[in-house]
Write a protein that holds these residues in place. Structure first.
Motif, mmCIF file in Angstrom:
data_model
loop_
_atom_site.group_PDB
_atom_site.id
_atom_site.type_symbol
_atom_site.label_atom_id
_atom_site.label_comp_id
_atom_site.label_asym_id
_atom_site.label_seq_id
_atom_site.Cartn_x
_atom_site.Cartn_y
_atom_site.Cartn_z
ATOM 1 N N VAL A 64 0.817 -1.233 0.000
ATOM 2 C CA VAL A 64 0.000 0.000 0.000
ATOM 3 C C VAL A 64 0.844 1.273 0.000
ATOM 4 C CG1 VAL A 64 -2.072 -1.008 1.053
ATOM 5 C CG2 VAL A 64 -0.298 0.002 2.530
ATOM 6 N N SER A 65 2.137 1.156 0.338
ATOM 7 C CA SER A 65 2.968 2.364 0.360
ATOM 8 C C SER A 65 3.642 2.624 -0.990
ATOM 9 C CB SER A 65 4.021 2.270 1.478
ATOM 10 O OG SER A 65 4.903 1.206 1.232
ATOM 11 N N ASN A 66 3.291 1.818 -2.001
ATOM 12 C CA ASN A 66 3.867 1.981 -3.338
ATOM 13 C C ASN A 66 2.793 2.538 -4.284
ATOM 14 O OD1 ASN A 66 4.379 1.157 -6.145
ATOM 15 N ND2 ASN A 66 6.217 0.207 -5.322
ATOM 16 N N ALA A 67 2.998 3.783 -4.721
ATOM 17 C CA ALA A 67 1.959 4.487 -5.490
ATOM 18 C C ALA A 67 1.558 3.743 -6.763
ATOM 19 C CB ALA A 67 2.433 5.896 -5.830
ATOM 20 N N GLU A 68 2.542 3.223 -7.491
ATOM 21 C CA GLU A 68 2.216 2.524 -8.748
ATOM 22 C C GLU A 68 1.392 1.275 -8.495
ATOM 23 O OE1 GLU A 68 5.546 1.470 -11.242
ATOM 24 O OE2 GLU A 68 6.204 3.565 -11.220
ATOM 25 N N GLN A 69 1.785 0.520 -7.467
ATOM 26 C CA GLN A 69 1.046 -0.711 -7.152
ATOM 27 C C GLN A 69 -0.373 -0.393 -6.695
ATOM 28 O OE1 GLN A 69 3.235 -3.412 -4.551
ATOM 29 N NE2 GLN A 69 5.133 -3.015 -5.651
ATOM 30 N N VAL A 70 -0.522 0.689 -5.960
ATOM 31 C CA VAL A 70 -1.859 1.090 -5.486
ATOM 32 C C VAL A 70 -2.747 1.454 -6.672
ATOM 33 C CG1 VAL A 70 -3.115 2.929 -4.268
ATOM 34 C CG2 VAL A 70 -1.164 1.789 -3.165
ATOM 35 N N GLU A 71 -2.230 2.283 -7.568
ATOM 36 C CA GLU A 71 -3.026 2.701 -8.739
ATOM 37 C C GLU A 71 -3.443 1.476 -9.556
ATOM 38 O OE1 GLU A 71 -4.223 5.700 -9.649
ATOM 39 O OE2 GLU A 71 -3.380 6.618 -7.840
ATOM 40 N N ALA A 72 -2.488 0.560 -9.780
ATOM 41 C CA ALA A 72 -2.786 -0.630 -10.590
ATOM 42 C C ALA A 72 -3.817 -1.518 -9.894
ATOM 43 C CB ALA A 72 -1.497 -1.413 -10.847
ATOM 44 N N ALA A 73 -3.698 -1.676 -8.581
ATOM 45 C CA ALA A 73 -4.612 -2.562 -7.848
ATOM 46 C C ALA A 73 -6.035 -1.997 -7.845
ATOM 47 C CB ALA A 73 -4.119 -2.750 -6.410
ATOM 48 N N VAL A 74 -6.155 -0.691 -7.616
ATOM 49 C CA VAL A 74 -7.496 -0.096 -7.551
ATOM 50 C C VAL A 74 -8.153 -0.140 -8.939
ATOM 51 C CG1 VAL A 74 -8.802 2.014 -7.036
ATOM 52 C CG2 VAL A 74 -6.955 1.280 -5.514
ATOM 53 N N ALA A 75 -7.355 0.095 -9.991
ATOM 54 C CA ALA A 75 -7.896 0.010 -11.355
ATOM 55 C C ALA A 75 -8.363 -1.424 -11.649
ATOM 56 C CB ALA A 75 -6.834 0.439 -12.362
ATOM 57 N N ARG A 76 -7.595 -2.393 -11.168
ATOM 58 C CA ARG A 76 -7.980 -3.795 -11.401
ATOM 59 C C ARG A 76 -9.284 -4.143 -10.676
ATOM 60 N NH1 ARG A 76 -4.735 -9.108 -9.470
ATOM 61 N NH2 ARG A 76 -6.562 -10.446 -9.683
ATOM 62 N N VAL A 77 -9.428 -3.626 -9.471
ATOM 63 C CA VAL A 77 -10.674 -3.862 -8.719
ATOM 64 C C VAL A 77 -11.859 -3.288 -9.498
ATOM 65 C CG1 VAL A 77 -11.957 -3.312 -6.608
ATOM 66 C CG2 VAL A 77 -9.511 -3.870 -6.471
ATOM 67 N N ALA A 78 -11.690 -2.061 -10.006
ATOM 68 C CA ALA A 78 -12.783 -1.413 -10.745
ATOM 69 C C ALA A 78 -13.152 -2.225 -11.985
ATOM 70 C CB ALA A 78 -12.369 0.002 -11.128
ATOM 71 N N GLU A 79 -12.124 -2.764 -12.644
ATOM 72 C CA GLU A 79 -12.369 -3.520 -13.866
ATOM 73 C C GLU A 79 -13.027 -4.866 -13.573
ATOM 74 O OE1 GLU A 79 -8.902 -3.201 -16.492
ATOM 75 O OE2 GLU A 79 -9.354 -5.290 -16.980
ATOM 76 N N GLU A 80 -12.568 -5.547 -12.528
ATOM 77 C CA GLU A 80 -13.048 -6.913 -12.289
ATOM 78 C C GLU A 80 -14.307 -6.987 -11.438
ATOM 79 O OE1 GLU A 80 -10.094 -9.838 -11.286
ATOM 80 O OE2 GLU A 80 -8.597 -8.853 -12.546
ATOM 81 N N LEU A 81 -14.472 -6.036 -10.492
ATOM 82 C CA LEU A 81 -15.641 -6.114 -9.606
ATOM 83 C C LEU A 81 -16.617 -4.955 -9.808
ATOM 84 C CD1 LEU A 81 -14.093 -7.132 -6.131
ATOM 85 C CD2 LEU A 81 -15.314 -8.602 -7.744
ATOM 86 N N GLY A 82 -16.085 -3.824 -10.309
ATOM 87 C CA GLY A 82 -16.907 -2.613 -10.428
ATOM 88 C C GLY A 82 -16.310 -1.498 -9.593
ATOM 89 N N ALA A 83 -16.875 -0.300 -9.708
ATOM 90 C CA ALA A 83 -16.330 0.883 -9.036
ATOM 91 C C ALA A 83 -16.280 0.681 -7.515
ATOM 92 C CB ALA A 83 -17.188 2.097 -9.353
ATOM 93 N N PRO A 84 -15.084 0.777 -6.931
ATOM 94 C CA PRO A 84 -15.016 0.624 -5.466
ATOM 95 C C PRO A 84 -15.531 1.878 -4.759
ATOM 96 C CG PRO A 84 -12.828 1.048 -6.368
ATOM 97 C CD PRO A 84 -13.767 0.987 -7.539
ATOM 98 N N THR A 85 -16.567 1.719 -3.969
ATOM 99 C CA THR A 85 -17.123 2.877 -3.254
ATOM 100 C C THR A 85 -17.010 2.722 -1.734
ATOM 101 O OG1 THR A 85 -19.315 1.905 -3.500
ATOM 102 C CG2 THR A 85 -18.695 3.615 -5.088
#
Ligand code: NAP
Length: 253
Positions: A64-85
């Motif tokens: 979680v302290s790595n900006a690139e990994q965070v951006e990639a993980a959150v984008a993957r969640v949005a793509e696979e499960l839907g918008a994280p709210t």
């Protein structure tokens, strides 16, 4: 199915302890859950367990302290499960020592995971929440925010989480987003077991000693925290924002 069936929740540090219990609880509340953790194996297993029980979940490895990994993980969640709210910033570490023995690395690591990690995760996820005009952010603080010997790094991070939470509540409220912090007392997890080990005390004795000082006369469990998260992310909690809830078996602040 509950009202929250279509909502997607991210829980960081979901590989074990409090985060794993929160992920299970939110899945049983009807959320699709993304379990994020350093430990890929444990979050994959946690997600499989939720899917086997009829829910929707994925496990994603990241720091979680790595900006690139965070951006990639959150984008993957949005793509696979839907918008994280829903976002639960739970990932955490301790590197305890008295200040005269504390290294710069112990300071940076703890502030990096708790504070920078929560900042990066929230910055990435709020985009989806503001678009949806709905969101719930829950940050894990601690009773250590009030001061705790040997934890100058951790207590500073956990006090920081409270200011971070209140400012998120102020900035994001107009988008239908709430932000609250939970400040647990003694919860039985690997983290408190490690503290007992560091002090050279058997965990059972450590728990019994702590319980004597707690008004309800017991130590907490991950499910105690999961229930509080469940309330804060519910539809009905939309007027509760910017609060710090001490879940510690008695009053703390
Ligand atoms: P835990 O059992 O040690 O679990 C922490 C989890 O966070 C682990 O799965 C760990 O992954 C993960 N993690 C650590 N660093 C990470 C990083 N950089 N990126 C992604 N994941 C990371 O801790 P816990 O007791 O459940 O605590 C959860 C939260 O509650 C923490 O924020 C903690 O400070 C807070 N809290 C706990 C207590 C308590 O009494 N237990 C009291 C107050 C507050 P690995 O498994 O790979 O290490």
């Amino acid at each position: 199915m509950t009202e929250s069936h279509s909502r997607v929740a991210i829980v960081t540090g979901a590989g074990r302890g409090i985060g794993a219990a929160v992920a299970r609880k939110l899945a049983s509340d009807g959320f699709a859950v993304a379990l994020l953790d350093l430990n890929e194996e444990s979050v994959k297993q946690g997600a499989e367990d939720i899917v086997s029980a009829g829910g929707r979940a994925i496990g994603v490895a990241l720091d979680v302290s790595n900006a690139e990994q965070v951006e990639a993980a959150v984008a993957r969640v949005a793509e696979e499960l839907g918008a994280p709210t829903v976002l639960v910033n739970n990932a955490g570490i301790t590197r305890d020592n008295l200040i005269f023995k504390m290294t710069e690395q112990d300071w940076d690591s703890v502030l990096g995971v708790h504070l920078k990690g929560s900042f990066l995760m929230t910055r990435a996820a709020q985009k989806y929440m503001t678009e949806q005009r709905w969101g719930r952010i829950v940050n894990l603080s601690s009773t250590s925010a009030l001061g705790n010997r040997g934890q100058v790094n951790y207590s500073a991070a956990k006090a920081g989480m409270q200011g971070f939470t209140k400012t998120l509540a102020i900035e994001l409220g107009k988008f239908g987003i709430t932000a609250n912090a939970i400040a647990p007392g003694f919860i039985e997890t690997d983290m408190t077991a490690a503290t007992a080990e560091r002090l050279g005390v058997p965990f059972e004795d450590f728990k019994a000693f702590a319980a004597k000082e707690i008004p309800v006369q017991r130590t907490g469990t991950p499910d105690d925290i999961a229930h509080t998260v469940s309330f804060l992310v519910s539809e009905g909690a939309g007027f509760v924002s910017g609060q710090v809830i001490y879940v510690a078996g008695g009053p703390k602040d």
